[in-house]
Design an enzyme around this catalytic site. Structure first.
Site, short mmCIF file in Angstrom:
data_model
loop_
_atom_site.label_atom_id
_atom_site.label_comp_id
_atom_site.label_asym_id
_atom_site.label_seq_id
_atom_site.Cartn_x
_atom_site.Cartn_y
_atom_site.Cartn_z
CG ASP A 101 -1.94 -0.97 1.30
OD1 ASP A 101 -1.95 -1.85 0.43
OD2 ASP A 101 -2.78 -0.91 2.22
CG ASP A 102 0.27 3.83 2.41
OD1 ASP A 102 -0.92 3.66 2.05
OD2 ASP A 102 0.62 3.89 3.60
CG HIS A 117 -3.63 7.25 2.27
ND1 HIS A 117 -3.88 7.36 3.62
CD2 HIS A 117 -3.18 6.00 2.07
CE1 HIS A 117 -3.57 6.21 4.21
NE2 HIS A 117 -3.15 5.37 3.29
CG HIS A 174 -4.19 2.66 -0.41
ND1 HIS A 174 -5.04 1.90 0.36
CD2 HIS A 174 -3.29 3.20 0.46
CE1 HIS A 174 -4.68 2.01 1.63
NE2 HIS A 174 -3.64 2.80 1.72
CG HIS A 190 2.37 0.18 4.27
ND1 HIS A 190 2.24 -0.75 5.28
CD2 HIS A 190 1.18 0.80 4.17
CE1 HIS A 190 1.00 -0.68 5.77
NE2 HIS A 190 0.33 0.25 5.11
NI NI Z 1 -2.53 3.37 3.45
#
Ligand code: NI
Length: 336
Positions: free
Chosen positions: A147-148, A202, A198, A288
């Site tokens: 993620d991210d 965010h 995602h 991440h």
């Molecule tokens: Ni996140």
């Protein structure tokens, strides 16, 4: 003659007298008629105004009632959401409380948007490209997810490790980062990795109206399509926060995880590997691609899992090979 003259004069006088009073009566009658007409007009206008005021009050009461009802429904919906969150949220940042309180704030500001604003079906997804047809459904599978990102220095290192072992993963990218790291995203896609969303900013989608949720996903679809030529087929909700509005509005499956490496918290490769000690067939692992320590952990984790006989697959592959028919707006935690 005198008498006659007198008589005529008196008749004349009488006539004049009577004609004066007749005219007076007539003008009096006219005046009354006019007054009556004026009164009727004023009375009618008054009655009309009263009727309009009463109708207005009634209508506003009805619309108030409607508003009140929909507010109530939404409060109920969010209460359900809180309950379901209790069951499903393995929230990695512990912000469950925020979700319920902001949910209520949302109720007041978004009257009835849920009905008309539905996120368009995400057209042109790359799903067919990130489901291989040569995997062994009988062998164990694990889906690593990041993620991210993207974040070139970390994402690239992860990609090199994946390539070395012919492994695939899923990158849940933040849309606003895509233009800065387009090349590494293209590389990820070309290697057969799944590019998922995602959100664009965010954003905690539980705090947004249906319209704004739609905007987050539409903007993500746009930047991802611009970079790799196709759109996403899965969403990981930021913070792991989900509510009923999202379930209704979002047209792709929502992907949770069954193993939380806590890499964002520990920032320590060893600690990440420790969290992955017990991995089972069908697990979805949360990481991440922002931290160099995560890339370091992946260097060790991928060969270890391959050695243990796991096929490292995309989320779409995992669900497909495990016979799970992933539906829009539903949440999936693993491939079991
Ligand atoms: Ni996140």
């Amino acid at each position: 003659m005198d008498y006659q003259k007198k008589n005529v004069n008196s008749r004349k006088r009488h006539f004049e007298k009577s004609s004066y009073s007749e005219r007076g009566r007539r003008s009096e009658r006219r005046r009354r008629g006019e007054l009556r007409a004026k009164f009727t007009l004023v009375a009618t206008a008054f009655v009309l105004i009263v009727v309009m005021v009463v109708l207005g009050v009634k209508l506003s009461k009805i619309s108030d009632k409607k508003k009140g009802n929909s507010g109530e429904n939404r409060v109920l919906a969010d209460t359900n959401e809180d309950k379901s969150n209790d069951n499903e949220s393995v929230n990695n940042k512990g912000n469950k409380k925020d979700t319920s309180s902001t949910g209520e704030k949302d109720n007041k500001s978004n009257g009835g948007e849920d009905k008309d604003a539905a996120v368009d079906a995400v057209a042109n997804t790359g799903q067919s490209k990130w489901i291989r047809d040569d995997l062994d459904a009988d062998k164990p599978m694990v889906a690593l997810t990041f993620d991210d990102g993207p974040y070139e220095p970390v994402t690239d290192k992860i990609l090199n490790t994946l390539k070395k072992y012919d492994a695939r993963a899923t990158f849940f990218v933040v849309g606003s980062r895509v233009s800065s790291y387009k090349d590494v995203l293209k590389k990820a896609y070309k290697q057969g990795n799944e590019i998922a969303t995602h959100t664009y900013n965010h954003a905690d989608l539980t705090k947004l109206s249906a319209k704004k949720i739609k905007a987050e996903l539409d903007e993500s679809a746009e930047v991802i399509s611009d970079a790799i030529g196709c759109s996403f087929s899965a969403l990981r909700p930021p913070g792991g926060n989900i509510n009923d509005r999202m379930r209704k509005v979002i047209k792709v499956p929502m992907i949770y995880w069954s193993v939380d490496t806590q890499d964002w918290k520990s920032r320590d490769a060893k600690s990440v590997l420790k969290e992955c000690k017990v991995i089972q067939d069908g697990d979805i692992v949360l990481m991440h691609d922002l931290y160099p320590t995560t890339a370091q952990a992946v260097v060790k984790l991928v060969p270890r899992l391959v050695k243990e006989g796991y096929q490292l697959v995309t989320v779409d592959e995992l669900l497909y090979y495990k016979g799970i028919n992933a539906e829009a707006g539903k949440v999936y935690y693993n491939g079991r």
